[in-house]
Structures are given as C-alpha cells and as structure tokens.
Design a protein around this motif. Structure first.
Motif, PDB file in Angstrom:
ATOM      1  N   MET A   1      34.151  56.077 -19.418  1.00  0.00           N
ATOM      2  CA  MET A   1      32.965  56.865 -19.624  1.00  0.00           C
ATOM      3  C   MET A   1      33.042  57.433 -21.024  1.00  0.00           C
ATOM      4  N   ALA A   2      32.049  58.084 -21.448  1.00  0.00           N
ATOM      5  CA  ALA A   2      31.925  58.478 -22.839  1.00  0.00           C
ATOM      6  C   ALA A   2      33.028  59.398 -23.325  1.00  0.00           C
ATOM      7  N   ASP A   3      33.480  59.094 -24.489  1.00  0.00           N
ATOM      8  CA  ASP A   3      34.378  59.978 -25.222  1.00  0.00           C
ATOM      9  C   ASP A   3      33.909  59.903 -26.667  1.00  0.00           C
ATOM     10  N   ILE A   4      33.082  60.876 -27.056  1.00  0.00           N
ATOM     11  CA  ILE A   4      32.452  60.799 -28.371  1.00  0.00           C
ATOM     12  C   ILE A   4      33.451  60.975 -29.510  1.00  0.00           C
ATOM     13  N   HIS A   5      34.651  61.445 -29.183  1.00  0.00           N
ATOM     14  CA  HIS A   5      35.661  61.652 -30.213  1.00  0.00           C
ATOM     15  C   HIS A   5      36.517  60.407 -30.436  1.00  0.00           C
TER      16      HIS A   5
ATOM     17  N   LEU B   1      11.821  48.413 -11.002  1.00  0.00           N
ATOM     18  CA  LEU B   1      12.719  49.546 -10.792  1.00  0.00           C
ATOM     19  C   LEU B   1      14.052  49.079 -10.215  1.00  0.00           C
ATOM     20  N   ILE B   2      13.994  48.190  -9.249  1.00  0.00           N
ATOM     21  CA  ILE B   2      15.209  47.711  -8.582  1.00  0.00           C
ATOM     22  C   ILE B   2      16.041  46.837  -9.517  1.00  0.00           C
ATOM     23  N   ILE B   3      15.407  45.953 -10.241  1.00  0.00           N
ATOM     24  CA  ILE B   3      16.138  45.066 -11.153  1.00  0.00           C
ATOM     25  C   ILE B   3      16.729  45.854 -12.326  1.00  0.00           C
ATOM     26  N   SER B   4      15.983  46.830 -12.830  1.00  0.00           N
ATOM     27  CA  SER B   4      16.534  47.640 -13.925  1.00  0.00           C
ATOM     28  C   SER B   4      17.736  48.455 -13.444  1.00  0.00           C
ATOM     29  N   ALA B   5      17.711  48.908 -12.192  1.00  0.00           N
ATOM     30  CA  ALA B   5      18.871  49.625 -11.644  1.00  0.00           C
ATOM     31  C   ALA B   5      20.077  48.697 -11.546  1.00  0.00           C
ATOM     32  N   LEU B   6      19.844  47.450 -11.135  1.00  0.00           N
ATOM     33  CA  LEU B   6      20.943  46.487 -11.038  1.00  0.00           C
ATOM     34  C   LEU B   6      21.548  46.205 -12.411  1.00  0.00           C
ATOM     35  N   ILE B   7      20.713  45.981 -13.402  1.00  0.00           N
ATOM     36  CA  ILE B   7      21.211  45.688 -14.745  1.00  0.00           C
ATOM     37  C   ILE B   7      21.957  46.892 -15.312  1.00  0.00           C
ATOM     38  N   ALA B   8      21.404  48.079 -15.136  1.00  0.00           N
ATOM     39  CA  ALA B   8      22.074  49.285 -15.644  1.00  0.00           C
ATOM     40  C   ALA B   8      23.416  49.492 -14.950  1.00  0.00           C
ATOM     41  N   ALA B   9      23.455  49.283 -13.632  1.00  0.00           N
ATOM     42  CA  ALA B   9      24.714  49.448 -12.892  1.00  0.00           C
ATOM     43  C   ALA B   9      25.746  48.407 -13.321  1.00  0.00           C
ATOM     44  N   ALA B  10      25.283  47.215 -13.666  1.00  0.00           N
ATOM     45  CA  ALA B  10      26.204  46.168 -14.110  1.00  0.00           C
ATOM     46  C   ALA B  10      26.720  46.435 -15.522  1.00  0.00           C
ATOM     47  N   CYS B  11      25.950  47.163 -16.317  1.00  0.00           N
ATOM     48  CA  CYS B  11      26.308  47.381 -17.718  1.00  0.00           C
ATOM     49  C   CYS B  11      26.903  48.756 -18.003  1.00  0.00           C
ATOM     50  N   VAL B  12      26.959  49.617 -17.007  1.00  0.00           N
ATOM     51  CA  VAL B  12      27.447  50.979 -17.247  1.00  0.00           C
ATOM     52  C   VAL B  12      28.950  50.960 -17.526  1.00  0.00           C
ATOM     53  N   HIS B  13      29.360  51.832 -18.416  1.00  0.00           N
ATOM     54  CA  HIS B  13      30.779  51.960 -18.768  1.00  0.00           C
ATOM     55  C   HIS B  13      31.293  53.263 -18.178  1.00  0.00           C
ATOM     56  N   ILE B  14      31.885  53.168 -17.005  1.00  0.00           N
ATOM     57  CA  ILE B  14      32.449  54.331 -16.315  1.00  0.00           C
ATOM     58  C   ILE B  14      33.914  54.032 -16.038  1.00  0.00           C
ATOM     59  N   TYR B  15      34.780  54.978 -16.377  1.00  0.00           N
ATOM     60  CA  TYR B  15      36.213  54.776 -16.174  1.00  0.00           C
ATOM     61  C   TYR B  15      36.573  54.606 -14.706  1.00  0.00           C
ATOM     62  N   ASP B  16      35.983  55.408 -13.838  1.00  0.00           N
ATOM     63  CA  ASP B  16      36.345  55.434 -12.419  1.00  0.00           C
ATOM     64  C   ASP B  16      35.717  54.253 -11.680  1.00  0.00           C
ATOM     65  N   LYS B  17      36.562  53.385 -11.124  1.00  0.00           N
ATOM     66  CA  LYS B  17      36.046  52.183 -10.468  1.00  0.00           C
ATOM     67  C   LYS B  17      35.321  52.491  -9.166  1.00  0.00           C
ATOM     68  N   THR B  18      35.643  53.593  -8.495  1.00  0.00           N
ATOM     69  CA  THR B  18      34.964  53.943  -7.252  1.00  0.00           C
ATOM     70  C   THR B  18      33.499  54.291  -7.521  1.00  0.00           C
ATOM     71  N   ILE B  19      33.268  55.081  -8.535  1.00  0.00           N
ATOM     72  CA  ILE B  19      31.893  55.437  -8.889  1.00  0.00           C
ATOM     73  C   ILE B  19      31.151  54.207  -9.374  1.00  0.00           C
TER      74      ILE B  19
END
Length: 171
Positions: free
Chosen positions: A1-5, A47-65
């Motif tokens: 997830m984001a670390d702006i530093h 709406l549904i397809i954009s949610a799928l693409i965003a979920a596939a492209c999100v950068h989150i450290y925690d794999k459960t989330i």
C-alpha cells in the motif's frame, strides 16, 4: 500500500496498473451516474467491470484485504454474467468501491473520503430497495461526485505513491 516516502523504481506493468486503477475511479463515477439517472443497462456492467479492474490492479500489502476485494469483484462479475441477483452484484461491486475508498483515506487522507463508503452503501440500499426516488437521485449524484473526486485526486499524485515499497507485499 502507499508509502509516499519510498520511491520504488516502477516498470511498465506498475505504470499500467496504477493508471488503470486510477481510471476506474472515474469510470465508476460515470457508471454510478448512469445507474441512477436512467442508463442502468450501461451503468451496472460498467460499475461491476470497473470494480473488477480496480481490484485486480490495486497495490495493497495485505493479501487478505486484497483477496477480499478481488473475490467481491469476481462474485459481482459472476452474478452479472449469470444475470441473477443483479442488486447483489451491484452490492458486491459497491463493497469493492467502499474498500478502495477506505484504503485511499488511510493512505492519503484525501478529504471527504471518509463519507464515501457510507454514501455508497446508501446508494446501494436505494438501488436495491427503490423507496424514495428524489433521495435516490441525491445519493446517486453525491456518490458519483465523491468517486470522481477520488479519481481526480489520485491522478494528481505521482505514480510511485500507489506502489509503495514492493518488498512489503505479501504474496
């Protein structure tokens, strides 16, 4: 997830996923407006397809989330494809947008994001249980505006803000 530093060296895939992720906020705003203002046959799949693409492209450290967001988006796509329980499919995609909005708030403290999940949930309730049409229009407009605001705020940030430290990602 984001670390702006932390400024990671980004490759083409990093740039593509960040741009796709950010674009999906804008697309979801358009989709919500379509759903609320008479073009649901276009807005719901968008709406549904954009949610799928965003979920596939999100950068989150925690794999459960990350898994929860992706599973919710896939569930929505499956329901949409089968053409069953469409309000539930929209609800699953709204869950993705709520989760991503919360993620953006915790990462970047963008104003108004704190109310976005609540407004999106009210939007979904009004969609699933059509009760008072003028209120639905108000909530639809507010939902679309909040998602668009997040999208615009995201495009103003450098791409490395979304990636953070690659070594911290759970595989």
């Amino acid at each position: 997830m984001a670390d702006i530093h932390h400024q990671e060296k980004l490759d083409r895939i990093d740039y593509a996923t960040v741009i796709a992720y950010r674009s999906c906020f804008v697309i979801s705003a358009i989709a919500v407006a379509c759903v609320g203002f008479g073009a649901a046959s276009i807005g719901i799949p968008l709406l549904i397809i954009s949610a799928l693409i965003a979920a596939a492209c999100v950068h989150i450290y925690d794999k459960t989330i990350r898994w929860f967001l992706q599973a919710s988006a896939l569930f929505a796509v499956c329901l949409l494809t089968a053409q069953v329980f469409i309000p539930l499919a929209v609800g699953a995609s709204v869950a993705v947008w709520c989760g991503l909005s919360i993620k953006e708030y915790y990462c970047f403290r963008i104003r108004l994001i704190r109310i976005t999940p609540l407004v999106l949930i009210v939007f979904w309730v009004c969609f699933a249980l059509p009760i008072w049409q003028p209120f639905f229009y108000l909530v639809t407009g507010l939902s679309a505006l909040l998602l668009l605001t997040i999208g615009i705020a995201k495009f103003r940030q450098p791409c490395h803000f979304d990636i953070g430290d690659k070594s911290k990602f759970q595989v």
